[in-house]
Scaffold this motif. Structure first.
Motif, PDB file in Angstrom:
ATOM      1  N   ASP A  68       0.884  -1.083   0.164  1.00 34.14           N
ATOM      2  CA  ASP A  68       0.110   0.043  -0.070  1.00 34.14           C
ATOM      3  C   ASP A  68       0.764   1.457   0.078  1.00 34.14           C
ATOM      4  O   ASP A  68       0.762   2.129  -0.898  1.00 34.14           O
ATOM      5  CB  ASP A  68      -0.967   0.029   1.278  1.00 34.14           C
ATOM      6  CG  ASP A  68      -2.078  -0.868   1.213  1.00 34.14           C
ATOM      7  OD1 ASP A  68      -2.645  -1.408  -0.209  1.00 34.14           O
ATOM      8  OD2 ASP A  68      -2.571  -1.330   2.195  1.00 34.14           O
ATOM      9  N   SER A  69       1.885   1.231   0.752  1.00 35.90           N
ATOM     10  CA  SER A  69       2.691   2.396   1.107  1.00 35.90           C
ATOM     11  C   SER A  69       3.709   2.408  -0.299  1.00 35.90           C
ATOM     12  O   SER A  69       3.870   3.806  -0.772  1.00 35.90           O
ATOM     13  CB  SER A  69       3.810   2.162   2.028  1.00 35.90           C
ATOM     14  OG  SER A  69       3.114   2.400   3.362  1.00 35.90           O
ATOM     15  N   LEU A  70       3.906   1.521  -1.004  1.00 28.58           N
ATOM     16  CA  LEU A  70       4.478   1.696  -2.257  1.00 28.58           C
ATOM     17  C   LEU A  70       3.735   2.355  -3.341  1.00 28.58           C
ATOM     18  O   LEU A  70       4.104   2.961  -4.270  1.00 28.58           O
ATOM     19  CB  LEU A  70       5.098   0.347  -2.884  1.00 28.58           C
ATOM     20  CG  LEU A  70       6.546  -0.137  -2.218  1.00 28.58           C
ATOM     21  CD1 LEU A  70       6.900  -1.735  -2.451  1.00 28.58           C
ATOM     22  CD2 LEU A  70       7.455   0.509  -2.369  1.00 28.58           C
ATOM     23  N   GLY A  71       2.554   1.859  -3.548  1.00 29.14           N
ATOM     24  CA  GLY A  71       1.426   2.407  -4.307  1.00 29.14           C
ATOM     25  C   GLY A  71       1.375   3.887  -4.035  1.00 29.14           C
ATOM     26  O   GLY A  71       1.429   4.666  -5.045  1.00 29.14           O
ATOM     27  N   TYR A  72       1.391   4.444  -2.843  1.00 30.20           N
ATOM     28  CA  TYR A  72       1.091   5.758  -2.459  1.00 30.20           C
ATOM     29  C   TYR A  72       2.579   6.405  -3.090  1.00 30.20           C
ATOM     30  O   TYR A  72       2.367   7.735  -3.609  1.00 30.20           O
ATOM     31  CB  TYR A  72       0.992   6.044  -1.023  1.00 30.20           C
ATOM     32  CG  TYR A  72       0.658   7.397  -0.534  1.00 30.20           C
ATOM     33  CD1 TYR A  72      -0.279   7.903  -0.529  1.00 30.20           C
ATOM     34  CD2 TYR A  72       1.847   8.177  -0.192  1.00 30.20           C
ATOM     35  CE1 TYR A  72      -0.391   9.483  -0.237  1.00 30.20           C
ATOM     36  CE2 TYR A  72       2.079   9.502  -0.006  1.00 30.20           C
ATOM     37  CZ  TYR A  72       0.739  10.151   0.206  1.00 30.20           C
ATOM     38  OH  TYR A  72       0.464  11.432   0.507  1.00 30.20           O
ATOM     39  N   ALA A  73       3.597   5.829  -2.511  1.00 26.79           N
ATOM     40  CA  ALA A  73       4.911   6.518  -3.138  1.00 26.79           C
ATOM     41  C   ALA A  73       5.022   6.730  -4.632  1.00 26.79           C
ATOM     42  O   ALA A  73       5.288   7.568  -5.031  1.00 26.79           O
ATOM     43  CB  ALA A  73       5.866   5.870  -2.452  1.00 26.79           C
ATOM     44  N   GLY A  82      10.956  -8.817  -4.004  1.00 26.37           N
ATOM     45  CA  GLY A  82       9.836  -8.876  -4.984  1.00 26.37           C
ATOM     46  C   GLY A  82       9.069  -7.475  -4.668  1.00 26.37           C
ATOM     47  O   GLY A  82       8.756  -6.852  -5.761  1.00 26.37           O
ATOM     48  N   ALA A  83       9.001  -7.145  -3.468  1.00 24.23           N
ATOM     49  CA  ALA A  83       8.467  -5.946  -3.106  1.00 24.23           C
ATOM     50  C   ALA A  83       9.050  -4.601  -3.769  1.00 24.23           C
ATOM     51  O   ALA A  83       8.514  -3.842  -4.363  1.00 24.23           O
ATOM     52  CB  ALA A  83       8.105  -5.788  -1.752  1.00 24.23           C
ATOM     53  N   LEU A  84      10.318  -4.803  -3.622  1.00 23.01           N
ATOM     54  CA  LEU A  84      11.237  -3.801  -4.138  1.00 23.01           C
ATOM     55  C   LEU A  84      11.171  -3.639  -5.278  1.00 23.01           C
ATOM     56  O   LEU A  84      10.917  -2.542  -6.234  1.00 23.01           O
ATOM     57  CB  LEU A  84      12.712  -3.940  -3.637  1.00 23.01           C
ATOM     58  CG  LEU A  84      13.757  -2.872  -4.130  1.00 23.01           C
ATOM     59  CD1 LEU A  84      13.362  -1.528  -3.652  1.00 23.01           C
ATOM     60  CD2 LEU A  84      15.305  -3.279  -3.862  1.00 23.01           C
ATOM     61  N   VAL A  85      11.175  -4.759  -6.375  1.00 24.14           N
ATOM     62  CA  VAL A  85      10.994  -4.541  -7.780  1.00 24.14           C
ATOM     63  C   VAL A  85       9.704  -4.325  -8.180  1.00 24.14           C
ATOM     64  O   VAL A  85       9.468  -3.359  -9.223  1.00 24.14           O
ATOM     65  CB  VAL A  85      11.059  -5.993  -8.325  1.00 24.14           C
ATOM     66  CG1 VAL A  85      10.734  -6.128  -9.792  1.00 24.14           C
ATOM     67  CG2 VAL A  85      12.405  -6.535  -8.041  1.00 24.14           C
ATOM     68  N   SER A  86       8.600  -4.569  -7.579  1.00 26.66           N
ATOM     69  CA  SER A  86       7.340  -4.092  -7.649  1.00 26.66           C
ATOM     70  C   SER A  86       7.213  -2.380  -7.666  1.00 26.66           C
ATOM     71  O   SER A  86       6.558  -1.679  -8.336  1.00 26.66           O
ATOM     72  CB  SER A  86       6.200  -4.904  -6.978  1.00 26.66           C
ATOM     73  OG  SER A  86       6.131  -6.097  -7.015  1.00 26.66           O
ATOM     74  N   GLY A  87       7.718  -2.083  -6.348  1.00 27.89           N
ATOM     75  CA  GLY A  87       7.740  -0.644  -6.221  1.00 27.89           C
ATOM     76  C   GLY A  87       8.622   0.289  -7.058  1.00 27.89           C
ATOM     77  O   GLY A  87       8.142   1.244  -7.679  1.00 27.89           O
TER      78      GLY A  87
END
Length: 223
Positions: free
Chosen positions: A41-46, A125-130
């Motif tokens: 969620d935070s990555l989406g906002y960023a 994986g989260a880093l790549v997605s972000g």
């Protein structure tokens, strides 16, 4: 092209006009990204916060030279189109740098679990997605900025209004690459799966390429 990019990057750094969009991005992150918040969620906002910032950076880079200096640069560069492309690439690089910094900080602060805290999310994986979502929003914002400033729009007041409205619409309108990338992260946060926004990235690249081509073509006519 390397010399042109260095010239425009030096102009941007020395003028310190990059500070307001950088401060805006930092403020948006401070408000919307907190320690222990669901990571995706935070990555989406960023990522979403990058769109208006990237558009603003393009506007800054496109207007930081007075007309006389723009003529000289275009002559030395081998044509106005080449000089305008360097402007757009400089702004895109600045937005990309902010996106990388913001994404890394968000990963460091976020809770690597799903929204309901039941599914663990792998940090790589989260880093790549972000980073992919950040790239999509940066490219989309850069395209918007290219269409809302010189040489496409030359009236400062209403072009700024169009830019603000466009940034909002690109974040909420179906079919927007930025909306697709951000929505994928939010949906992934619910399921605990890290999305790869490959199709939105391809769409954002196509939009940015088209906007850059139009901007460069018009610069040759209006310089």
């Amino acid at each position: 092209m390397t010399a042109l990019l260095g010239y425009h990057a030096a102009l941007l750094l020395r003028s310190q006009r990059w500070l307001p969009p950088a401060v805006l991005y930092g403020a948006l992150l401070a408000v919307g990204v907190g320690m222990g918040d669901p990571l995706l969620d935070s990555l989406g906002y960023a990522a979403a916060a990058l769109l208006p910032v990237a558009a603003w950076l393009v506007r800054i880079c496109a207007t930081q030279e007075p007309p006389a200096a723009r003529h000289v640069t275009a002559t030395a560069a081998g044509g106005p189109s080449r000089a305008q492309l360097a402007v757009l690439l400089t702004a895109l690089a600045a937005g990309g740098l902010l996106g990388v910094i913001g994404t890394v900080l968000t990963v460091a602060l976020g809770d690597a679990r799903s929204t309901d805290h039941t599914v663990a999310i792998p940090l790589p994986g989260a880093l790549v997605s972000g980073l992919l979502a950040a790239a999509v929003c940066t490219l989309t914002g850069a395209a918007l900025g290219a269409l809302c400033t010189w040489p496409v729009l030359r009236g400062r007041g209403w072009s700024l209004a169009v830019l603000c409205l466009g940034a909002l619409l690109l974040l909420v309108t179906a079919g927007s690459p930025a909306r697709a990338a951000v929505s994928a992260l939010i949906s992934g946060s619910r399921t605990g799966e890290t999305p790869l926004s490959v199709l939105p990235l391809a769409g954002a690249m196509a939009v940015a390429t088209g906007a850059a081509a139009l901007s460069c073509r018009l610069s040759a006519r209006r310089t």
